[in-house]
Each structure stands twice: as structure tokens, then as C-alpha cells.
Scaffold this active site. Structure first.
Site, mmCIF file in Angstrom:
data_model
loop_
_atom_site.group_PDB
_atom_site.id
_atom_site.type_symbol
_atom_site.label_atom_id
_atom_site.label_comp_id
_atom_site.label_asym_id
_atom_site.label_seq_id
_atom_site.Cartn_x
_atom_site.Cartn_y
_atom_site.Cartn_z
ATOM 1 N N ASP A 1 76.309 51.320 22.237
ATOM 2 C CA ASP A 1 76.670 52.468 21.387
ATOM 3 C C ASP A 1 77.975 53.104 21.818
ATOM 4 O O ASP A 1 78.662 53.723 21.008
ATOM 5 C CB ASP A 1 75.556 53.512 21.401
ATOM 6 N N ASN B 1 73.449 52.547 25.604
ATOM 7 C CA ASN B 1 72.727 51.753 24.593
ATOM 8 C C ASN B 1 71.296 52.268 24.527
ATOM 9 O O ASN B 1 70.909 53.188 25.256
ATOM 10 C CB ASN B 1 72.792 50.262 24.948
ATOM 11 N N LYS B 2 70.523 51.690 23.644
ATOM 12 C CA LYS B 2 69.142 52.127 23.408
ATOM 13 C C LYS B 2 68.392 52.342 24.713
ATOM 14 O O LYS B 2 68.501 51.542 25.643
ATOM 15 C CB LYS B 2 68.462 51.060 22.543
ATOM 16 N N ARG C 1 74.774 61.968 14.555
ATOM 17 C CA ARG C 1 74.276 61.295 15.758
ATOM 18 C C ARG C 1 75.417 61.253 16.781
ATOM 19 O O ARG C 1 76.481 60.704 16.496
ATOM 20 C CB ARG C 1 73.761 59.879 15.440
ATOM 21 N N GLY D 1 72.023 51.962 14.194
ATOM 22 C CA GLY D 1 72.842 50.907 14.794
ATOM 23 C C GLY D 1 74.289 51.387 14.742
ATOM 24 O O GLY D 1 74.762 51.825 13.682
ATOM 25 N N ALA D 2 74.985 51.295 15.889
ATOM 26 C CA ALA D 2 76.306 51.936 16.010
ATOM 27 C C ALA D 2 77.316 51.524 14.923
ATOM 28 O O ALA D 2 77.857 52.381 14.221
ATOM 29 C CB ALA D 2 76.852 51.675 17.411
ATOM 30 N N GLN E 1 62.532 49.387 16.998
ATOM 31 C CA GLN E 1 63.603 48.594 16.379
ATOM 32 C C GLN E 1 63.393 47.097 16.610
ATOM 33 O O GLN E 1 63.767 46.285 15.779
ATOM 34 C CB GLN E 1 64.973 48.978 16.968
HETATM 35 O O1 MRU Z 1 68.942 54.522 17.773
HETATM 36 P P1 MRU Z 1 69.550 53.264 17.205
HETATM 37 O O2 MRU Z 1 68.557 52.360 16.593
HETATM 38 O O3 MRU Z 1 70.706 53.576 16.299
HETATM 39 O O4 MRU Z 1 70.147 52.522 18.472
HETATM 40 C C1 MRU Z 1 70.788 51.303 18.276
HETATM 41 C C2 MRU Z 1 71.218 50.621 19.517
HETATM 42 O O5 MRU Z 1 71.059 51.129 20.606
HETATM 43 C C3 MRU Z 1 71.953 49.336 19.359
HETATM 44 O O6 MRU Z 1 71.730 48.511 20.449
HETATM 45 C C4 MRU Z 1 73.460 49.616 19.241
HETATM 46 O O7 MRU Z 1 73.709 50.623 18.317
HETATM 47 C C5 MRU Z 1 74.230 48.403 18.872
HETATM 48 S S1 MRU Z 1 73.908 47.866 17.211
HETATM 49 C C6 MRU Z 1 74.909 46.519 16.963
#
Ligand code: MRU
Length: 382
Positions: free
Chosen positions: A265, A275-276, A110, A62-63, A224
Site C-alpha cells: 500500500d 501492507n495488509k 483511506r 486494493g491500493a 480478502q
Molecule cells: O484493505 P485493502 O483490502 O484495501 O488492503 C489491500 C492490500 O493490503 C493489498 O495488498 C494492497 O493494496 C496491494 S493491492 C495490489
């Protein structure tokens, strides 16, 4: 957390139910997100290498969350460096070399979420600011003192994120329609400083008795949604319906979904948003079905150094994550698999951004610049 009380902000009552991490000055304890919801176990990190590994392996993800952990990783890294230092002092030059190495180590864990490099850069900047008032050679004792200031900076990043989340929830609940709300990935306490961005808005709307039905995408391949968002909502006793990623379109067609709300992100100057993986498909579907598509993020997720989405680095993860599920093979392991962790949604598919500074509408070049460039200037001047 007591810093909320000291500033008169109402602490979320459930803060302790979602104890996703804690810091003891010696070590950072992270609830292992790879094992949820089946096992609730903390991973102890007491070196910067361990923090990097935890970020890379997605023990924490999560960012905003990886940004905060990166900042704490910095403090742990300097602590270890001082412990290993044989001499009683060292030159600023040597320290700078160490700082740059540590920053590269953390940021490379990352690449897509800008919050990680933003937080690490902020720690580096703060370190240089403090060093300015010291002579060319710095004693080990002074550096230990300096690291206490840096620890405060890391905790401030954490505190600011939690406060931003609470403000975001206030803005967000006002524009979220009633009815079926679909969210993707996990954007809750696990992914942030403690309350959540998109999931924080949903949580707030539910707590304020808005008539919403929450739909959670399972979010292949790391799940997730199925594992983490479902775990958080279950802990908070908030009802939800889990759906497979490929159900979204048909549910929209049937009129079950009234809005989509996701995190981010990295949001660049023109509003394009990483984003994801799967977010772009949802945005296209929402656009086709004339459903609002909201992106929720703190200002630390905006990257004004990039003009458009094509410039965002997209993380490619190990194909094994697609070929297996909970370590069981779901396809022949020699199959080829594509595991892009993120996608980019063009700004024109986004109805609004919900930030702690307010809600941003198109044209985004202007609204982003107005709210965030102003804030960055103020930050640089202070
Ligand atoms: O690969 P991840 O689980 O780190 O990806 C997370 C996401 O894409 C979230 O939507 C994003 O980081 C926002 S978290 C508030």
C-alpha cells in the site's frame, strides 16, 4: 480493453471473466467486493461522494484500484459541480477552492495506500496545467471541455496500471521459485487496473506451467483472501489451497511453502512497506524459515516523501469488522477489538521488490532511488 491492442500488448484472454468495474462516461460501476463471492452485484457511482463512500466502505479496495477510482471520482465531481453551477462562468480562484475540497474529500477516504493521494494529486496537477492557458474567468462550456481532458487522464491512470501489472508479471515469473507459494490479502484484478500485482505474478507463473502450489491466507477480518483471491482464482480455473492466517508458520516449518509474495500500500524511501495487516508476521516467519519474501507493486505505490515506515499513516477501521463476520456476531459486541487495517514490514525482511521497472534488491535506499527518483524527475519535467 482496446488500448492494450492498440499498443501491441497481448490482452489477457480472461479479461472479461474478471469484469470488476466499468465506466460509462456517466457513471462508474464497481463490483461490490463486500458481497463477493456469494453475490456478484455492481454498485453505481455517479457523484464524487458516492465514489468516496465506495472506497471508504470497501466496495472497491486494493491500493491501485482505489487510486484509479479516486481519479474517476474527480471527473464525476467536476461534472456534478458544473451541473449545479448557476452562472455561465467562474473565477479560477473559486475553481481552485473546489478542487482542493474535492481532493481532501477523496484522499481522506483511506489514508494508508499512497496510490489514492498520488492519483488525486495527478488529476489536480493536470487540471492546473490545462487551466494555465485559460483567462482568469472560465466559462462553463470551456470547463466541460476541460473535464473531457481530465477524463482521459483518469483513464490513462487506469491504462498505465494495467500495463504495469502485465510487465510486473513478466519480471516476477522469473524469480518466483517452484513449489508452495503463499500470498496474503487480494492483489488481483479486483485490487488493480485489471490483472494484479502479486496475484498477477502467480497467475502468469501458473499459465506458463511453472510447478507451483498456490496457498491463500484467508486474511481476517475482511477475508480478502478467502472471499476475493479465492473468487478470482476459481474464476480463472487456477487451483489453490485456502489456509487460515495462523497456519502459515507451521506450513513453512513442514517445508510446504517455498516463497511468500504480497502486494503493497505504501513503500517509503528506505524500503519499509505498509501492507495488509498480517504481512509483517509473514515476513518474520519467512525470515526465520529462510524463505524468500517478495513485495510486488507498481511505481505509484512508492512514496519517496517519507523516509521510514514509522511515518506511514495506518488506518484504524471499525472494531465491528473484527467482532462480526458476514453481519453475524462472533464475539459479544461490547468486547473491545483492535482493527488496524495495515502493518509495516521493515525493509530488511524483504528479499526483493518486483515493479514494472524491474526487480529491486537491497540496499533499497539506492535501488529505489535509482529507478524511481529518476522516473519522477522525468515525470515532473514533462
Ligand atoms: O484493505 P485493502 O483490502 O484495501 O488492503 C489491500 C492490500 O493490503 C493489498 O495488498 C494492497 O493494496 C496491494 S493491492 C495490489
Amino acid at each position: 480493453m482496446n488500448f492494450l491492442k492498440s499498443e501491441g500488448i497481448k490482452e489477457p484472454e480472461e479479461a472479461d471473466i474478471l469484469k470488476t468495474w466499468y465506466w460509462t462516461e456517466k457513471a462508474l460501476y464497481l463490483l461490490d467486493q463486500r458481497k463477493l463471492p456469494l453475490v456478484e452485484k455492481y454498485v453505481r457511482c455517479e457523484t464524487v461522494q458516492q465514489v468516496r463512500k465506495a472506497i471508504k466502505d470497501m466496495v472497491v479496495r486494493g491500493a491501485p484500484a482505489i487510486g484509479i477510482c479516486g481519479a474517476i471520482g474527480w471527473v464525476l465531481g467536476l461534472k456534478q459541480f458544473l451541473k449545479d453551477l448557476k452562472k455561465a462562468d467562474l473565477s479560477k480562484r473559486k475553481l481552485e477552492v473546489f478542487f482542493n475540497r474535492m481532493a481532501n474529500l477523496l484522499v481522506s477516504a483511506r489514508p494508508t495506500a499512497v496510490n489514492l493521494s498520488w492519483a488525486v494529486e495527478r488529476m489536480k496537477k493536470r487540471a492546473y496545467e490545462i487551466l494555465k492557458s485559460f483567462p482568469e474567468r472560465i466559462s462553463k462550456v470551456d470547463l466541460e471541455e476541460i473535464n473531457k481532458f481530465l477524463e482521459k487522464e483518469a483513464l490513462r491512470i487506469w491504462e498505465e496500471d494495467l500495463k504495469a501489472n502485465l510487465k510486473i508479471a513478466e519480471y516476477g515469473k522469473k524469480i518466483l521459485p517452484e513449489g508452495g507459494i503463499l500470498t496474503h490479502c487480494n492483489t488481483g484484478a479486483l485490487a488493480t487496473g485489471g490483472y494484479g500485482t502479486a496475484l498477477g505474478v502467480i497467475r502468469k507463473a501458473y499459465e506458463e506451467k511453472r510447478k507451483i502450489g498456490i496457498f491463500v491466507d484467508e486474511t481476517r477480518p475482511f477475508l480478502q483472501g478467502a472471499r476475493l483471491t479465492a473468487w478470482e482464482l476459481f474464476k480463472l480455473k487456477i487451483p489453490f489451497t485456502l489456509i487460515t492466517d495462523n497456519s502459515a508458520g507451521f506450513l513453512m516449518k513442514k517445508g510446504v511453502i517455498q516463497a511468500v509474495i504480497v502486494g503493497a500500500d505504501r513503500i517509503v524511501k528506505n524500503g519499509d512497506t505498509a501492507n495488509k495487516i498480517g504481512t509483517y508476521s509473514l515476513a518474520v516467519l519467512a525470515n526465520f524459515h529462510k524463505i524468500p519474501f517478495f513485495v510486488v507493486a507498481p511505481s505509484s505505490s512508492f512514496d519517496l516523501s517519507l523516509e521510514k515506515g514509522e511515518e506511514i499513516p495506518i488506518e484504524k477501521r471499525n472494531p465491528k469488522e473484527v467482532l462480526t463476520c458476514f453481519k453475524s456476531k462472533i464475539a459479544p459486541l461490547k468486547s473491545r477489538a483492535c482493527n488496524l487495517a495495515f502493518d509495516v514490514t521493515p525493509a530488511e525482511l524483504i528479499t526483493a521488490f518486483i515493479t514494472e521497472k524491474g526487480i529491486l534488491y537491497p540496499p533499497y535506499e539506492k535501488s529505489i532511488e535509482k529507478i524511481l527518483a529518476l522516473e519522477n524527475n522525468n515525470r515532473n519535467e514533462s
